[in-house]
Design an enzyme around this catalytic site. Sequence first.
Site, PDB file in Angstrom:
ATOM      1  N   SER A 179       0.841  -1.198   0.000  1.00 15.98           N
ATOM      2  CA  SER A 179       0.000   0.000   0.000  1.00 15.98           C
ATOM      3  C   SER A 179       0.878   1.251   0.000  1.00 15.98           C
ATOM      4  CB  SER A 179      -0.869  -0.015   1.254  1.00 15.98           C
ATOM      5  OG  SER A 179      -1.407   1.253   1.472  1.00 15.98           O
ATOM      6  N   LYS A 222      28.442  -2.551  14.482  1.00 18.75           N
ATOM      7  CA  LYS A 222      27.985  -2.789  15.863  1.00 18.75           C
ATOM      8  C   LYS A 222      28.835  -3.919  16.460  1.00 18.75           C
ATOM      9  CE  LYS A 222      23.835  -4.527  18.271  1.00 18.75           C
ATOM     10  NZ  LYS A 222      22.403  -4.879  18.111  1.00 18.75           N
ATOM     11  N   LEU A 245       6.547  -8.785  11.285  1.00 18.18           N
ATOM     12  CA  LEU A 245       5.691  -8.443  12.423  1.00 18.18           C
ATOM     13  C   LEU A 245       4.369  -9.193  12.380  1.00 18.18           C
ATOM     14  CD1 LEU A 245       6.367  -4.585  12.505  1.00 18.18           C
ATOM     15  CD2 LEU A 245       7.346  -6.335  14.002  1.00 18.18           C
TER      16      LEU A 245
END
Length: 492
Positions: A38, A77, A332
């Site tokens: 979308s 990191k 998710l």
Amino acid sequence: MLSIKNKILIVGGGTSGWMTASLLAKKWPDSQIELIESKNIGTVGVGEGSTPYIKQFFNALEIKEADWMPYCSATYKNGIQFVNWSKTPGYEQYFHAFLSDLDEKYASEFEQATIERRNGQAVKAHPDGYFFLQSLTKDLRQPVTDAKVDHENVYAYHFDSGKLADYLKQYCLNLGVKHQYVDVETVELNANGEIAAVISQEQKRFTADLYIDCTGFKALLIQQHLNEPFIPFNNNLLNDRAVTVATKATAHYQPQTISTALSNGWAWKIPLTTRTGNGYVYSSKYISDEEATQELIEFVGEDNLISEPKIIPMKVGRVKRSWVKNCVAIGLSQGFIEPLEATGLHFIQSTIETFILLYEMGEGTDDYQEVYNREIEHLFENVRDYIVSHYLTNTRSDSEYWRACREQIKISDSLKALMNAWCSGKDFRDTLVKAEIANIYPSESWHMLLAGMGFLPPIAGAHEPSMQEQKILAKIASEYQHYVDLYPKTHG
Ligand SMILES: Cc1cc2nc3c(=O)[nH]c(=O)nc-3n(C[C@H](O)[C@H](O)[C@H](O)COP(=O)(O)OP(=O)(O)OC[C@H]3O[C@@H](n4cnc5c(N)ncnc54)[C@H](O)[C@@H]3O)c2cc1C
């Protein structure tokens, strides 16, 4: 190489959609892959930290650091600095380092110190000083060098997740993945309850052999249409919201995520080359959005802000099965565990890799669906237990929140067994292997976490290193300095 010829429709163009499309397009060049997303519904817009596992993702795609890192404002990191999680003197902070071959020599000395302390001896057993990537971090050095070295370092990255999705989109389009902007309105099921088509607002039908739900927390296909139940983890983990703000980048960035415990949760600080990402993860039961926003702004310094605060609700837990009929949920939509160990993209990558492996074993069928769902369940529960351990071992008593994190959360049987083994002074490494949890977080990580938090029997004088520890730490420091100098300083 086995090649799957199925037609695959991915719904959603966040990081999970494009990571999925990239790996599938690379591994299965004969399948027809289409991604629809979308234009009106945005992506979650966070996800700046990673675990070292993501290096394998770029390797599999044959993408070099020199290509993707500058595009995504990425930094290295070396690990995570945990600050103020413990109030025990001498344990107010610790560094959770990623591992280096160089650690092989001295990690066992650290582990030995934890065994001695757990069995009543007056040693400090704090992880700082034992691990090479902590030495690099203290000196603001990156974990890769052009100098000739005889060891390898495990490391991860920080990056702008929106830019990463853009980068991967271009990669996919080059491999022939089709892409359209449409808003999905509904999903049509056939008589067997499988997805027959995904229908857009313009009533356009999208059909495929396999549908991948990457629609974020709304889980449009797997939950809203296939009605797969969601298992919340809110009994285990209390945080359900985050507020984020960006601050200015620094000239020489710190190659670490900093995770600082605040009054009702914790704040991340993540350096990118173009900005510093900050967020406060908290529980709405204990603090309001306004209070959390104010606390975060005070924490980062109002003058440093370069963006407006943004509140993000978090749905923490997982769908019962993430492969149901002809639909697989990734990202998710399949579940989420709060970002303390930056595992969101790790789940995505692991899920796609496991799916590719088992779908190939089943030659494009659902023969291995049950095996797959068990594997994913295992992954989620193991990571959850590791995250829970941070809260369980906190020694803060300055708010009801921190006491609840210690006293009111539900702990799985396997985590209870681990904690019992640690507290009774037993062989912890062996217990970890039996619990199969060490597959995700190695024994060194568990030792750094539990000892770093000061989750050790209180013994008089043990908040300072013993003479023996001091000797070893001094030896390590001088040995590592030679190597540290071979690595370049970080830059913004
Ligand atoms: C506070 C917070 C911090 C995080 N920090 C980290 C971190 O440090 N490290 C890490 O690895 N992960 C982190 N994560 C997780 C990470 O952000 C996500 O795993 C990752 O961004 C993937 O999101 P997604 O693609 O599944 O969903 P989204 O980004 O929400 O994308 C959903 C997509 O679906 C589309 N869509 C939705 N509905 C429709 C519809 N009806 N029709 C068409 N398209 C639709 C949207 O347009 C969008 O493209 C964090 C998450 C949160 C909440």
